[in-house]
Design an enzyme around this catalytic site. Structure first.
Site, short mmCIF file in Angstrom:
data_model
loop_
_atom_site.label_atom_id
_atom_site.label_comp_id
_atom_site.label_asym_id
_atom_site.label_seq_id
_atom_site.Cartn_x
_atom_site.Cartn_y
_atom_site.Cartn_z
N HIS A 535 0.80 -1.23 0.00
CA HIS A 535 0.00 0.00 0.00
C HIS A 535 0.83 1.28 0.00
O HIS A 535 0.59 2.17 0.81
CB HIS A 535 -0.93 0.02 1.22
CG HIS A 535 -1.88 -1.14 1.27
ND1 HIS A 535 -2.42 -1.60 2.45
CD2 HIS A 535 -2.39 -1.92 0.30
CE1 HIS A 535 -3.22 -2.62 2.19
NE2 HIS A 535 -3.20 -2.84 0.89
C1 LIG Z 1 0.12 -7.31 -5.04
C2 LIG Z 1 -0.79 -6.24 -4.56
C3 LIG Z 1 -1.86 -6.57 -3.73
C4 LIG Z 1 -2.72 -5.58 -3.27
N1 LIG Z 1 -3.82 -5.95 -2.58
C5 LIG Z 1 -4.77 -5.03 -2.32
C6 LIG Z 1 -6.03 -5.41 -1.80
O1 LIG Z 1 -6.32 -6.60 -1.61
N2 LIG Z 1 -6.94 -4.44 -1.53
C7 LIG Z 1 -6.66 -3.11 -1.74
O2 LIG Z 1 -7.51 -2.29 -1.44
N3 LIG Z 1 -5.48 -2.72 -2.25
C8 LIG Z 1 -4.54 -3.65 -2.57
N4 LIG Z 1 -3.39 -3.26 -3.16
C9 LIG Z 1 -3.12 -1.82 -3.32
C10 LIG Z 1 -3.91 -1.13 -4.43
O3 LIG Z 1 -4.05 -1.98 -5.54
C11 LIG Z 1 -3.20 0.18 -4.79
O4 LIG Z 1 -3.19 1.02 -3.67
C12 LIG Z 1 -3.85 0.93 -5.95
O5 LIG Z 1 -3.95 0.11 -7.07
C13 LIG Z 1 -3.08 2.20 -6.28
O6 LIG Z 1 -3.71 2.85 -7.36
P1 LIG Z 1 -3.01 4.03 -8.16
O7 LIG Z 1 -4.02 4.51 -9.14
O8 LIG Z 1 -2.43 5.00 -7.22
O9 LIG Z 1 -1.78 3.36 -8.92
P2 LIG Z 1 -1.75 2.14 -9.95
O10 LIG Z 1 -3.02 1.38 -9.87
O11 LIG Z 1 -0.48 1.43 -9.73
O12 LIG Z 1 -1.75 2.84 -11.37
C14 LIG Z 1 -0.63 3.44 -11.97
C15 LIG Z 1 -0.67 3.10 -13.46
O13 LIG Z 1 0.23 3.95 -14.15
C16 LIG Z 1 0.98 3.20 -15.07
N5 LIG Z 1 2.25 3.89 -15.28
C17 LIG Z 1 3.26 4.04 -14.40
N6 LIG Z 1 4.24 4.78 -14.94
C18 LIG Z 1 3.84 5.10 -16.19
C19 LIG Z 1 4.42 5.87 -17.23
N7 LIG Z 1 5.61 6.48 -17.08
N8 LIG Z 1 3.74 6.02 -18.40
C20 LIG Z 1 2.52 5.43 -18.54
N9 LIG Z 1 1.93 4.69 -17.58
C21 LIG Z 1 2.58 4.54 -16.41
C22 LIG Z 1 1.12 1.84 -14.41
O14 LIG Z 1 1.43 0.82 -15.34
C23 LIG Z 1 -0.24 1.67 -13.75
O15 LIG Z 1 -1.18 1.07 -14.60
C24 LIG Z 1 -2.49 -4.23 -3.62
C25 LIG Z 1 -1.42 -3.89 -4.44
C26 LIG Z 1 -0.58 -4.88 -4.94
C27 LIG Z 1 0.54 -4.48 -5.84
#
Ligand SMILES: Cc1cc2nc3c(=O)[nH]c(=O)nc-3n(C[C@H](O)[C@H](O)[C@H](O)COP(=O)(O)OP(=O)(O)OC[C@H]3O[C@@H](n4cnc5c(N)ncnc54)[C@H](O)[C@@H]3O)c2cc1C
Ligand SMILES: *[C@@H]1O[C@H](CO)[C@@H](O)[C@H](O)[C@H]1NC(C)=O
Ligand SMILES: *[C@@H]1O[C@H](CO)[C@@H](O)[C@H](O)[C@H]1NC(C)=O
Length: 619
Positions: A535
């Site tokens: 997280h």
């Molecule tokens: C293994 C795992 C298990 C988890 N389990 C849970 C759970 O059970 N329940 C829960 O609530 N949360 C869980 N989480 C946490 C939750 O999934 C994250 O907090 C959430 O997805 C974060 O969202 P975000 O939009 O901030 O980033 P992300 O969802 O990571 O999105 C960022 C996106 O930007 C893209 N990106 C990055 N850099 C670039 C670039 N330079 N150019 C273009 N694209 C780019 C990435 O590929 C990605 O698709 C888990 C996370 C992981 C990794």
């Protein structure tokens, strides 16, 4: 080959065969249309199609006259991402960025190199496509606290409508709290093992009843809500992007790696550079660029584009557009202790029974059975806080799994999480392949803070991630208290009598010189075996202009420049008291709403004073 090696080999093979059997019966139930050609400019460019970015792109494209582009570095989610039982197997594959963190000083002593690979989704849907699907909104005090920190319109009463808007809950829940008819499908974990019922009963004996932890209060032990529907993952790629992807005004480009945000002379973001098909390209943004690349990449992209701590940008010879010292600071993550293990005689399924044809057909035809459990997780709980002012704002969360790390001989998580092999085998040897359960205490409100810094000025170079886990001593104290509660729960006479639960009492290698079961022993255990709960948040902190570490204001606009917002988990000033996916989706919903309001107001009432506009653009 040793016997253990043979067992592991066979387990691995069986797992492969099962995945082929299951995947053969699954079909993509939703069509996602991606583009191959894009235009020269758009009204909005959303960078990163993860948990938050997919929401923003989808919601903004509801305005038919706005042209919206979503750029995502990964591709479409492959079939195996649908199946909760496969979630642990996605770690380290092509859908994972797999960031190697810095060697840790206070933690990770039981891991190779005192470090590990931090998984992070590299695929449409981002984390929501590879995570463990636990649907947890957090504590209402989290959001009231954000508001009290100087972020108007982020109190619980303001954010609750956006949680509800994003959710389609199929269980029974109070209508004032749970959402129906929203994009993300949420259901009560559809399958439960007897041992999970036992753990719930044991919790009840300790005074913790079953509750809807996504309702008004969190304290209690419950069957988890999952973002699945009939046992299949509901990622933001499926829930938000699929239906929106046929709109003519939304273009989605996958395998597009963004390398820089472009600014004009007025420091307004006017487009981005990216790499696609091996070529460097650029695209213009007329209204705004929305950065949604997550807590690790968003600060990196800001810094390589000239927005960040000047001293650090100068180290890498990056021209400073705006000196913003908070970029990459305030890194927070939940850390949980692995390895508290009980073997049992009955009440859970063996590794082999996952592969019985009945288990496989239960999943593929009825959407139930063991494959609906991510990593065997079957109970979530929160206990009352002991060192805060408010006992109902918990400092520890418990995750109970009906599998141990070695029920499958350590072939999945045991091998991908990076444990030191000799420690792992020595400690777990006596329970290899046995049925059992594990209880993971996880710090919900850690005090340790880490950083994201640049490795180089090259955007392709993954940034330096230093979570600095357990650098604050209170975190260790709280974790030891969490471990003691987990032991009390697992040691419950009900679990002993009914299931023959027996704690794995072997001293952990590296801690064996310390008196077993002393506080110092469990502190050593935590410093050895605690690791991420996945997280990471907080690295582009939201805060008032008076806070020198704030990166975005309460409407998520980046300070010091214009036309640029950050919308993802990195804006959380403090991590929520639970898993972070649902709150990140809420952030996406709220941001899209604020952006729509801000632009429609510009069109309809140019007469308003800008101060008034600023004040109101939060909601
Ligand atoms: C293994 C795992 C298990 C988890 N389990 C849970 C759970 O059970 N329940 C829960 O609530 N949360 C869980 N989480 C946490 C939750 O999934 C994250 O907090 C959430 O997805 C974060 O969202 P975000 O939009 O901030 O980033 P992300 O969802 O990571 O999105 C960022 C996106 O930007 C893209 N990106 C990055 N850099 C670039 C670039 N330079 N150019 C273009 N694209 C780019 C990435 O590929 C990605 O698709 C888990 C996370 C992981 C990794
Ligand atoms: C919400 O889920 C229910 C099943 O629980 C389903 O019947 C309904 O169509 C869903 N609504 C939307 C908008 O997807
Ligand atoms: C749990 O049981 C084990 C072994 O039976 C014992 O060593 C330990 O002290 C117990 N812990 C608690 C907190 O009851």
């Amino acid at each position: 080959m040793t016997i253990l090696g043979l067992q592991r080999g066979v387990s691995w093979l069986v797992l492969k065969i099962a995945s082929i059997a299951i995947l053969a019966k699954l079909t993509k139930d939703q069509f996602l249309s991606v583009n191959t050609n894009i235009d020269a400019e758009y009204d909005f460019i959303v960078v990163g199609g993860g948990s938050a970015g997919s929401v923003v792109a989808s919601r903004l494209s509801e305005v038919a006259e706005w042209r919206v582009l979503l750029l995502e570095a990964g591709g479409e989610p492959p079939l195996q991402t649908y199946v909760p039982g496969f979630a642990p197997l996605l770690i380290g594959t092509q859908v994972d960025w797999a960031y190697r963190i810095e060697p840790q000083t206070y933690c990770h002593r039981g891991y190779e190199g005192d470090s590990f690979f931090l998984p992070s989704g590299r695929v449409l849907g981002g984390g929501s496509s590879i995570n463990w699907m636990l649907y947890v909104r957090g504590n209402r005090r989290d959001f009231n606290n954000w508001e009290a920190m100087g972020n108007p319109t982020w109190g619980y009463r303001h954010v609750l409508p956006f949680f509800k808007k994003s959710e389609n809950y199929s269980g029974h829940g109070r209508a004032n709290y749970r959402g129906r008819g929203g994009p993300v499908k949420v259901e009560r974990q559809p399958w439960m093992l007897p041992i999970a019922r036992g753990i719930l009963k044991a919790a009840k004996l300790l005074g913790y009843s079953h509750i809807d932890y996504n309702g008004p209060e969190q304290i209690g032990f419950s069957v988890p809500d999952l973002s699945t529907s009939n046992g299949r993952r509901s990622s933001t790629a499926h829930s938000y992007l699929s239906p929106a992807s046929t709109r003519p005004n939304l273009h989605i480009l996958t395998n597009a790696f963004v390398t820089q945000i472009m600014f004009n002379n007025d420091k307004k973001a006017v487009g981005v550079r990216f790499i696609h098909d091996g070529q460097e390209k650029s695209v213009g943004a007329v209204k705004e660029v929305v950065l949604s690349t997550g807590a690790i990449r968003s600060p990196q992209l800001l810094m390589v584009s000239g927005v960040g701590p000047a001293w650090h940008l100068k180290q890498h010879k990056i021209p400073v557009l705006h000196d913003l010292e908070g970029v990459g600071e305030n890194f927070q993550d939940h850390i949980m202790t692995m390895g508290l293990t009980w073997s049992i005689d009955r009440g859970a399924v063996s590794f082999a029974s996952y592969f019985w044809p009945s288990a496989i057909s239960k999943y593929t035809s009825q959407g139930t059975g063991p494959w609906t459990m991510p990593a065997g997780i079957s109970v979530l709980g929160w206990t009352k806080a002991e060192n805060g002012d408010d006992p109902l704002w918990p400092d520890v969360q418990y995750i109970a799994s009906s599998l141990t790390l070695v029920t499958e001989y350590g072939t999945t998580l045991g091998s991908s999480l990076g444990f030191k092999k000799n420690v792992f085998r020595n400690y777990f040897y006596s329970v290899m392949g046995r049925i059992g359960f594990t209880i993971l205490p996880s710090l919900t409100r850690p005090k340790s803070r880490g950083t994201i810094r640049l490795r180089s000025s090259l955007p392709q170079d993954p940034p330096v991630v230093d979570p600095n886990y357990f650098s604050h001593n209170d975190d260790v104290t709280t974790m030891v208290r969490g471990i003691r509660f987990a032991l009390k729960l697992g040691n419950s006479s009900i679990l002993k009598k009914k299931y023959g639960a027996k704690l794995l009492k072997k001293p952990l290698p590296g801690c064996e010189k310390i008196v077993y079961n002393s506080d110092a022993y469990w502190a050593c255990f935590a410093r050895s075996y605690a690791s991420t709960n996945y997280h990471p948040v907080g690295t582009c902190k939201m805060g008032p202009s008076t806070d020198p570490k704030a990166v975005v204001d309460h409407t998520l606009r980046v300070y010091g420049v214009s036309g640029l917002r950050v919308v993802d988990a990195s804006i959380m000033p403090l991590v929520t008291t639970g898993n972070t996916n649902a709150p990140t989706i809420m952030i996406g919903e709220k941001a899209a709403h604020m952006i729509k309001r801000a632009w429609s107001r510009k069109v309809t009432s140019r007469k308003r004073s800008s101060a008034q506009e600023r004040r109101e653009s939060g909601l």
